[in-house]
Design an enzyme around this catalytic site. Structure first.
Site, short mmCIF file in Angstrom:
data_model
loop_
_atom_site.label_atom_id
_atom_site.label_comp_id
_atom_site.label_asym_id
_atom_site.label_seq_id
_atom_site.Cartn_x
_atom_site.Cartn_y
_atom_site.Cartn_z
N HIS A 238 0.88 -1.17 0.00
CA HIS A 238 0.00 0.00 0.00
C HIS A 238 0.91 1.22 0.00
O HIS A 238 1.87 1.28 0.77
CB HIS A 238 -0.89 -0.02 1.25
CG HIS A 238 -2.04 0.93 1.17
ND1 HIS A 238 -1.87 2.29 1.16
CD2 HIS A 238 -3.37 0.72 1.09
CE1 HIS A 238 -3.05 2.88 1.07
NE2 HIS A 238 -3.98 1.95 1.02
N ARG A 260 -6.28 9.50 -1.41
CA ARG A 260 -5.80 9.82 -2.76
C ARG A 260 -6.98 9.91 -3.72
O ARG A 260 -7.01 10.75 -4.61
CB ARG A 260 -4.80 8.78 -3.24
CG ARG A 260 -3.43 8.95 -2.59
CD ARG A 260 -2.44 7.93 -3.12
NE ARG A 260 -2.79 6.58 -2.71
CZ ARG A 260 -3.10 5.58 -3.54
NH1 ARG A 260 -3.05 5.76 -4.84
NH2 ARG A 260 -3.42 4.40 -3.08
#
Ligand SMILES: Cc1cc2nc3c(=O)[nH]c(=O)nc-3n(C[C@H](O)[C@H](O)[C@H](O)COP(=O)(O)OP(=O)(O)OC[C@H]3O[C@@H](n4cnc5c(N)ncnc54)[C@H](O)[C@@H]3O)c2cc1C
Length: 585
Positions: A238, A260
């Site tokens: 990640h 994001r």
């Protein structure tokens, strides 16, 4: 050594989304079937499903479709997923999310018009991630636990499975040997059907996200039983693990993808946005691409004070960020960062294993009586798991496993006589560290985590992998000579002996690290989470093959197995007029 023995119809190892859904569906399918849960921690309070932040992928919006979700999964997985499994995931997620809402009682976030709110996650052509704020897993697990606790289900908490024990006559699985961590005693549970749902977890890496109880025990046990593991080189990093320094266990924990997705920026140590140079989707590119881009900045030395990059959300408006991501804001504040109004240091962190036990669409495995579901399994995600497909995977296949096991028990389930030699061997293996000179277990795990990070991590090459495998082998040799501290009176205290469990944790992690290394060495291309600097190209998609590793006679054997494109071939799409994953509508 005394072993307590008991019997049950169905034994479920692990109580994450997969284990609890299996229990629920087994009892719904056949209420008379006796179900026992065995878990290393407390029921529903451990494992990673509880830690799910971002949410659950499901094609429930009218403009979305199972085909679109499926295509995103296949293209994101770089054509490595087993297509029937991926289809099952996308199709059944719809049924499962309705069940979670309407039968289990989860409250997910909604739009003003009452429809489910679905947010953007990277690598998807449609905003399909259902969520409860940014702490979706707690909602799912709390409600699910209430349902399972209301059933007549037996729970063996703080019980660590250490060996899957086959039948003496080779006809299937007989049961599971475990340690009751509270007393330190051994227990053998004989079962007609066993579910492996221990959630894998790449916690052999320096930075990692999974819960501390997850140390690949299930995969290590499956290996010893001779089961094939597929896609093990595919370890997902990640991109945004919190970097809080070496003194906090929060380092490595994930800051969710929705940040994001919502428009967060990644900035290097010089304050520059760098993602656009790597992918037109910039920060919304898939996890593998973003992780490698961050890794490149780190290698170039353009880092933050603690050696990562910055995640910035403040340009979206601190109030908006605080409202949309309260859990993330709090997590960052705990480590001294202001996520809403400032910047947070982040680093790629090992998050998920796409690889695992080969299993069938009904969750059966090559060993009769042994089923598998959730993160312990390989084949659904291929080279890359889309954010939001993890909890869908564990709940979808957990439910299917429960139904399949209840059916299996009714049809052909029988208690099999265990192979006592395997029980004896499992016991001797677990007892081994008590007979050795005490040593530095913490140091061994530290070294393992650096080796895996440096040599078989985000970016790989042949020389690094070979070096890593050799060094992991050295750690294995050292562990085999490292014992546990004795009590002050010179005796052995097995009760809650966490050093003993650390020893066993490291043993599992080493075994699985070696498989990751072997598979990474064999895959001479770059796909999704697996990137080789010496083989940077994807390779021919039409001749895609996956890695299958088995342990035979104590040695690992590897083969490359061609992927069959049952539903769609590379370059084609299930969406009319489109090839590959469709663009956003
Ligand atoms: C921080 C974080 C955030 C995430 N966010 C998302 C997200 O937003 N969306 C998404 O789709 N996915 C997300 N994931 C991934 C997702 O959590 C997992 O894919 C999924 O929940 C795994 O479910 P599982 O049931 O297979 O395993 P888990 O939920 O991890 O459960 C494993 C169980 O096995 C038990 N166990 C382990 N070893 C043993 C043993 N030897 N004996 C007995 N029991 C054992 C554990 O104690 C635990 O109960 C996230 C993961 C993490 C770590």
């Amino acid at each position: 050594m005394q072993i307590e023995r008991s019997r049950t119809d169905i034994l479920i190892l692990g109580t994450g989304g997969a284990g609890l859904f299996a229990a629920l569906h087994a009892k719904q399918t056949a209420p008379e079937v006796e179900v026992t849960l065995a878990v290393k921690g407390l029921v529903g309070k451990c494992g990673c499903t509880r830690m799910v932040q971002g949410g659950y992928n499901v094609a429930v919006a009218p403009e979305d479709s199972v085909e679109r979700h499926f295509m995103d999964t296949i293209v994101g997985g770089k054509w490595l997923p087993r297509q029937d499994l991926a289809w099952k995931l996308c199709e059944t997620a719809i049924e499962r999310i309705r069940e979670l809402e309407n039968e289990i009682g989860c409250f997910f976030d909604r739009n003003p018009d009452g429809t489910l709110h679905q947010k953007a996650f990277a690598g998807q052509s449609f905003d399909r991630t259902v969520h409860k704020g940014d702490l979706t897993g707690i909602e799912i697990m709390n409600r699910l636990m209430e349902q399972v606790r209301a059933l007549d289900v037996r729970a063996l908490e703080e019980h660590r499975a250490i060996e899957l024990v086959p039948a003496r006559d080779g006809s299937g699985l007989a049961g599971v040997l475990m340690i009751d961590m509270r007393t330190g005693g051994y227990r053998f549970v004989q079962a007609k059907a066993v579910l492996l749902a221990t959630g894998a977890g790449p916690s052999m890496y320096l930075y990692h996200t999974p819960s501390g109880d997850k140390t690949c025990d299930g995969l290590a046990m499956a290996l010893r039983l001779g089961l094939p593991l597929r896609d093990m080189e595919m370890v997902q990093f990640h991109p945004t693990g919190l970097l809080g320094g070496p003194d906090t266990r929060m380092t490595g924990t994930v800051l969710e993808e929705g940040l994001r997705g919502a428009g967060g920026y990644l900035l290097n140590g010089d304050g520059e946005r760098f993602m656009a140079a790597h992918d037109p989707r910039a920060e919304r590119a898939t996890r593998d691409i973003v992780s490698r881009a961050i890794h490149a900045e780190m290698r170039a030395g353009r880092t933050t004070p603690m050696g990562g990059v910055w995640l910035q959300m403040s340009h979206l408006g601190p109030e908006k960020v605080a409202k949309a991501f309260p859990g993330m804001v709090k997590r960052c504040a705990d480590c001294g960062f202001d996520l809403a109004g400032g910047k947070v240091e982040v680093v790629p962190t090992a998050h998920y294993m796409m690889g695992g036990v080969e299993f069938e669409i009904d969750c059966s495995t090559a060993i009769p009586g042994l089923f598998a579901a959730g993160e312990d399994c390989g084949g659904v995600h291929g080279a890359n798991r889309l954010g939001g497909n993890g909890v869908a995977n564990s709940t979808v296949f957990g439910g299917i496993a429960g139904e399949a096991m209840a059916g299996f028990v009714g049809r052909e389930g029988a208690w099999r006589d265990p192979d006592e030699a395997v029980i004896e061997a499992g016991l001797a293996r677990a007892e081994r560290p008590f007979g050795l000179k005490p040593g530095d277990l913490h140091g061994l795990r530290e070294r393992l985590s650096h080796i895996m990070w440096d040599d078989i991590g985000v970016v790989r090459d042949g020389a690094g992998i070979a070096r890593g495998l050799e060094r992991v082998g050295e750690i294995a040799d050292e562990l085999a000579e490292t014992g546990l501290a004795l009590t002050e009176s010179g005796g052995i205290d097995r009760r809650f002996n966490l050093t003993w469990h650390d020893w066993l944790n490291i043993e599992s992690l080493i075994a699985v690290s070696q498989v990751i290394g072997r598979a990474a060495e064999a895959r001479e291309d770059s796909r999704g989470a697996h990137f080789r600097e010496d083989f940077p190209h994807v390779g021919a998609l039409e001749t895609t093959a996956y890695t299958r590793v088995r342990q035979i006679g104590g040695k690992l054997s590897l083969e490359m197995v061609p992927v069959t494109f049952d539903l769609v071939r590379p370059g084609e799409s299930l969406i009319d007029g489109e090839a590959g994953a469709p663009p956003a509508p």
